[in-house]
Design a protein around this motif. Structure first.
Motif, mmCIF file in Angstrom:
data_model
loop_
_atom_site.group_PDB
_atom_site.id
_atom_site.type_symbol
_atom_site.label_atom_id
_atom_site.label_comp_id
_atom_site.label_asym_id
_atom_site.label_seq_id
_atom_site.Cartn_x
_atom_site.Cartn_y
_atom_site.Cartn_z
ATOM 1 N N GLU A 192 1.010 -1.221 0.317
ATOM 2 C CA GLU A 192 -0.118 0.076 -0.150
ATOM 3 C C GLU A 192 1.045 0.865 0.478
ATOM 4 O OE1 GLU A 192 -3.041 1.965 3.248
ATOM 5 O OE2 GLU A 192 -2.578 0.146 3.227
ATOM 6 N N ALA A 193 1.891 1.258 1.019
ATOM 7 C CA ALA A 193 2.658 2.495 0.656
ATOM 8 C C ALA A 193 3.851 2.264 -0.285
ATOM 9 C CB ALA A 193 3.933 1.498 1.804
ATOM 10 N N GLN A 194 3.973 1.481 -1.258
ATOM 11 C CA GLN A 194 5.189 2.081 -2.846
ATOM 12 C C GLN A 194 3.276 2.304 -3.677
ATOM 13 O OE1 GLN A 194 7.954 2.185 -2.716
ATOM 14 N NE2 GLN A 194 8.543 0.393 -2.124
ATOM 15 N N HIS A 195 2.476 2.049 -3.040
ATOM 16 C CA HIS A 195 1.480 2.076 -4.019
ATOM 17 C C HIS A 195 0.818 3.820 -4.232
ATOM 18 C CE1 HIS A 195 -0.433 -1.704 -5.407
ATOM 19 N NE2 HIS A 195 1.156 -0.960 -6.299
ATOM 20 N N ARG A 196 1.586 4.524 -3.176
ATOM 21 C CA ARG A 196 0.836 5.965 -2.470
ATOM 22 C C ARG A 196 2.430 6.412 -2.665
ATOM 23 N NH1 ARG A 196 1.049 4.743 2.355
ATOM 24 N NH2 ARG A 196 -1.740 4.747 2.891
ATOM 25 N N LYS A 197 2.926 6.465 -3.361
ATOM 26 C CA LYS A 197 4.351 6.376 -3.731
ATOM 27 C C LYS A 197 4.299 7.147 -5.202
ATOM 28 C CE LYS A 197 7.277 4.241 -4.955
ATOM 29 N NZ LYS A 197 8.394 3.795 -4.258
ATOM 30 N N ILE A 198 4.157 5.451 -5.913
ATOM 31 C CA ILE A 198 3.690 5.688 -6.999
ATOM 32 C C ILE A 198 2.563 7.139 -7.585
ATOM 33 C CG2 ILE A 198 3.190 4.499 -9.678
ATOM 34 C CD1 ILE A 198 4.179 2.188 -7.966
ATOM 35 N N ASP A 199 1.433 6.620 -7.115
ATOM 36 C CA ASP A 199 0.581 7.407 -6.858
ATOM 37 C C ASP A 199 0.626 9.225 -6.685
ATOM 38 O OD1 ASP A 199 -0.961 5.562 -7.788
ATOM 39 O OD2 ASP A 199 -2.303 4.780 -5.998
ATOM 40 N N GLN A 200 1.466 9.531 -5.830
ATOM 41 C CA GLN A 200 2.088 10.541 -5.502
ATOM 42 C C GLN A 200 2.716 11.497 -6.672
ATOM 43 O OE1 GLN A 200 3.625 11.255 -1.823
ATOM 44 N NE2 GLN A 200 1.192 10.788 -0.598
ATOM 45 N N LEU A 201 3.922 10.722 -7.128
ATOM 46 C CA LEU A 201 3.580 10.635 -8.360
ATOM 47 C C LEU A 201 3.122 10.882 -9.729
ATOM 48 C CD1 LEU A 201 7.425 8.778 -8.205
ATOM 49 C CD2 LEU A 201 7.366 11.408 -8.042
ATOM 50 N N LEU A 202 2.490 9.474 -9.847
ATOM 51 C CA LEU A 202 1.689 9.735 -11.044
ATOM 52 C C LEU A 202 0.616 11.416 -11.009
ATOM 53 C CD1 LEU A 202 0.623 6.472 -11.617
ATOM 54 C CD2 LEU A 202 2.205 7.723 -12.965
ATOM 55 N N ASP A 203 0.287 11.464 -9.602
ATOM 56 C CA ASP A 203 -0.978 12.711 -9.461
ATOM 57 C C ASP A 203 0.114 14.202 -10.131
ATOM 58 O OD1 ASP A 203 -2.754 10.581 -8.861
ATOM 59 O OD2 ASP A 203 -2.882 11.491 -6.945
ATOM 60 N N LEU A 204 1.184 14.171 -9.412
ATOM 61 C CA LEU A 204 2.153 14.796 -9.769
ATOM 62 C C LEU A 204 2.630 15.546 -11.070
ATOM 63 C CD1 LEU A 204 3.651 17.046 -7.591
ATOM 64 C CD2 LEU A 204 5.690 15.363 -7.843
ATOM 65 N N ALA A 205 2.532 14.277 -12.157
ATOM 66 C CA ALA A 205 3.287 14.550 -13.173
ATOM 67 C C ALA A 205 1.687 14.273 -14.315
ATOM 68 C CB ALA A 205 3.577 13.417 -13.858
ATOM 69 N N ARG A 206 0.647 14.252 -13.322
ATOM 70 C CA ARG A 206 -0.484 14.733 -14.008
ATOM 71 C C ARG A 206 -1.232 13.296 -15.106
ATOM 72 N NH1 ARG A 206 -1.969 21.156 -14.469
ATOM 73 N NH2 ARG A 206 -2.340 21.972 -12.344
ATOM 74 N N VAL A 207 -0.796 11.975 -14.938
ATOM 75 C CA VAL A 207 -1.768 11.086 -15.422
ATOM 76 C C VAL A 207 -2.273 10.820 -15.566
ATOM 77 C CG1 VAL A 207 -0.259 8.642 -15.812
ATOM 78 C CG2 VAL A 207 1.502 11.106 -15.226
ATOM 79 N N GLY A 208 -3.332 10.511 -16.673
ATOM 80 C CA GLY A 208 -4.777 9.873 -16.402
ATOM 81 C C GLY A 208 -5.027 9.644 -17.975
ATOM 82 N N PRO A 209 -6.051 9.335 -18.461
ATOM 83 C CA PRO A 209 -5.952 8.743 -19.616
ATOM 84 C C PRO A 209 -5.734 9.566 -20.477
ATOM 85 C CG PRO A 209 -8.365 8.998 -17.541
ATOM 86 C CD PRO A 209 -7.691 9.489 -17.200
ATOM 87 N N GLY A 210 -5.235 8.738 -21.788
ATOM 88 C CA GLY A 210 -5.060 9.778 -22.502
ATOM 89 C C GLY A 210 -3.051 9.443 -22.463
ATOM 90 N N THR A 211 -3.147 10.154 -21.508
ATOM 91 C CA THR A 211 -1.443 10.818 -21.247
ATOM 92 C C THR A 211 -0.538 10.142 -21.832
ATOM 93 O OG1 THR A 211 -2.051 11.650 -19.007
ATOM 94 C CG2 THR A 211 0.157 11.765 -19.496
ATOM 95 N N ARG A 212 0.409 10.447 -22.052
ATOM 96 C CA ARG A 212 1.445 9.778 -22.952
ATOM 97 C C ARG A 212 2.894 9.626 -22.081
ATOM 98 N NH1 ARG A 212 1.951 13.697 -28.451
ATOM 99 N NH2 ARG A 212 2.046 15.280 -26.952
ATOM 100 N N LEU A 213 3.213 9.263 -21.672
ATOM 101 C CA LEU A 213 4.017 8.905 -20.254
ATOM 102 C C LEU A 213 5.214 8.134 -20.935
ATOM 103 C CD1 LEU A 213 5.116 8.858 -17.085
ATOM 104 C CD2 LEU A 213 3.711 7.489 -16.905
ATOM 105 N N LEU A 214 6.321 9.018 -20.646
ATOM 106 C CA LEU A 214 7.336 8.187 -20.826
ATOM 107 C C LEU A 214 8.416 8.281 -19.455
ATOM 108 C CD1 LEU A 214 10.539 7.325 -22.292
ATOM 109 C CD2 LEU A 214 11.435 9.716 -21.779
ATOM 110 N N GLU A 215 8.721 7.238 -18.546
ATOM 111 C CA GLU A 215 9.303 6.399 -18.370
ATOM 112 C C GLU A 215 11.033 5.978 -17.893
ATOM 113 O OE1 GLU A 215 8.656 3.211 -14.153
ATOM 114 O OE2 GLU A 215 8.583 2.696 -15.735
ATOM 115 N N ILE A 216 11.601 6.589 -17.384
ATOM 116 C CA ILE A 216 13.640 6.893 -17.394
ATOM 117 C C ILE A 216 13.605 6.039 -16.607
ATOM 118 C CG2 ILE A 216 14.779 7.681 -17.750
ATOM 119 C CD1 ILE A 216 13.932 10.562 -18.731
ATOM 120 N N GLY A 217 14.030 4.504 -16.222
ATOM 121 C CA GLY A 217 13.564 3.500 -15.114
ATOM 122 C C GLY A 217 12.778 2.819 -14.682
ATOM 123 N N THR A 218 12.656 1.745 -15.696
ATOM 124 C CA THR A 218 11.545 0.879 -15.190
ATOM 125 C C THR A 218 11.464 0.411 -14.297
ATOM 126 O OG1 THR A 218 11.783 0.107 -17.192
ATOM 127 C CG2 THR A 218 10.579 -0.924 -16.590
#
Length: 429
Positions: A192-218
């Motif tokens: 749950e804590a790892q998902h919270r971290k990921i969700d905070q980053l995705l929210d910070l980048a405003r990632v949602g439906p249709g977002t073209r996202l590049l992740e550097i470091g898989t």
């Protein structure tokens, strides 16, 4: 040397393969420097109130009960290693079993508190006797980067699975906070804590439906999976073949292969245009000479109005500058080629080389200390399984020290971890 040699029957020597661990197997012959190292340890033990134990329960200097313990099994080897190569020798001495501690984190936390005061000001010149420079073969250039990454991340997916949670997330979690803002961490809540971290980053980048996202470091694909589940279209870059294989398999098994693609690709070769870029604890491997290229790459692929969210381990700026040319035990054995940046260095590099600016920064180092505690305890519990994978005792002690050292760094504030947002002017909101 004033103390007698420690009787070998009291501590079984760690078997060291000289072909695999040449500098752990070899004890330097540095008698004068060893005397200097002994005197320095006496001073540090006295000032920091450390309990340095020798054979037969004797102490190097008087110390109170309950003080952090450094237990020397082979003092002569210990002092010769430190005298010859400083903190690299300190780490290699632990790998070889020359010393131990019943509470490694407590000892390292004391040593990591104001480390600049460990050596007297008038004796700082002694560093020149043992400080080494980074080998050119480990400089994180395009030619060397894949080999550097492989030395850590291609060890074995099975190894990492033994101590990471089921998400296979190898970066700081964000736990709920209790009274006083302290993280409430437990193995049962790590996913749950790892998902919270990921969700905070995705929210910070405003990632949602249709977002073209590049992740550097898989990593092993958890962020890509979570972004794809939001409806984003993800391209994720890695230089680790082990991570590539497992991340692709996890994405396919989750039914997200049409939304998330993992490529074996250096960040410098990134192509396309993206609405968001996310990079988690990857900048530490970039190396200071290549920070301009790293941020310029993000700027180049980021679409107008795009946002870049980073998670980065950081250290205070002056400490970063002081250590930036030093070859350390961590660089030699754990993360070749890297350098932990400061927040100021990140902001200055982005300002100087790109149109991006640091518009948000949130530190939470106490959460990393707890994340590392959980990993360290899990690694220790599953030591027999680590051995079954073919990792010898020198390796296991190396990782015990690495995890404990890192935890101590975050507990003292010597290290921190940040979530940061980079935007162009007018795009911060």
């Amino acid at each position: 040397m004033t103390q007698q040699a420690f009787h070998p029957a009291q501590q079984r020597p760690v078997p060291v393969d000289p072909a695999r661990w040449p500098d752990v197997a070899r004890v330097p012959d540095a008698p004068v420097r060893a005397l200097v190292a002994e005197r320095l340890l006496r001073r540090v033990a006295h000032r920091r109130r450390l309990r340095v134990e020798l054979s037969g329960g004797r102490l190097l200097v008087p110390a109170p009960e309950g003080a952090p313990v450094l237990r020397l099994h082979r003092p002569e080897d210990f002092f010769h290693r430190i005298g010859a190569t400083g903190l690299i020798g300190f780490g290699e001495a632990y790998q070889a079993g020359d010393w131990d501690s019943p509470d490694l984190v407590a000892l390292l936390t004391e040593l990591a508190t104001a480390p600049e005061t460990l050596v007297p000001t008038g004796a700082q010149w002694l560093r020149r006797l043992y400080v080494q420079r980074q080998p050119e073969t480990e400089r994180p250039s395009t030619a060397n980067a894949r080999r550097n990454i492989g030395r850590h991340y291609d060890l074995s997916n099975e190894l990492f699975a033994l101590f990471l949670d089921p998400t296979m997330t190898y970066s700081s979690a964000v736990f709920p906070t209790g009274p006083g803002g302290r993280p409430e961490a437990g193995w049962d809540t790590l996913v749950e804590a790892q998902h919270r971290k990921i969700d905070q980053l995705l929210d910070l980048a405003r990632v949602g439906p249709g977002t073209r996202l590049l992740e550097i470091g898989t990593g092993w694909g958890e962020l890509a999976l979570r972004a794809a589940a939001r409806g984003a279209r993800v391209v994720s870059l890695t230089l680790s073949e082990e991570q590539l294989a497992l991340a692709r398999r996890r994405i396919a098994e989750a039914g997200q292969a049409d939304r998330a693609e993992v490529r074996l690709c250096d960040y410098r070769a990134a192509e396309g245009e993206y609405d968001a870029v996310v990079s988690v604890e990857m900048i530490e491997a970039v190396g200071r000479p290549f920070w301009p290229v790293y941020f310029s790459t993000i700027d180049r692929v980021l679409a107008p109005g795009g946002r870049a969210a980073l998670q980065a381990i950081t250290m205070p700026h002056e400490r970063m500058l002081a250590s930036s040319e030093t070859y350390t035990w961590i660089l030699k054995y754990i993360f070749p080629g890297g350098l932990i940046p400061s927040v100021r260095a990140i902001a200055q590099t982005a300002d100087r080389y790109t149109g991006l600016h640091l518009s948000y920064c949130r530190p939470y180092g106490a959460h990393y200390a707890e994340t590392l505690r959980l990993w360290r305890e899990r690694f220790a519990e599953r030591g027999a399984e680590v051995a079954e994978l073919g990792f010898d005792q020198v390796f296991r002690r190396m990782w015990e020290l690495y995890l404990a050292y890192s935890e101590a760094g975050f507990r003292t504030g010597y290290l921190d971890v940040q979530q940061l947002l980079l935007t162009r002017e007018g795009n911060a909101r």
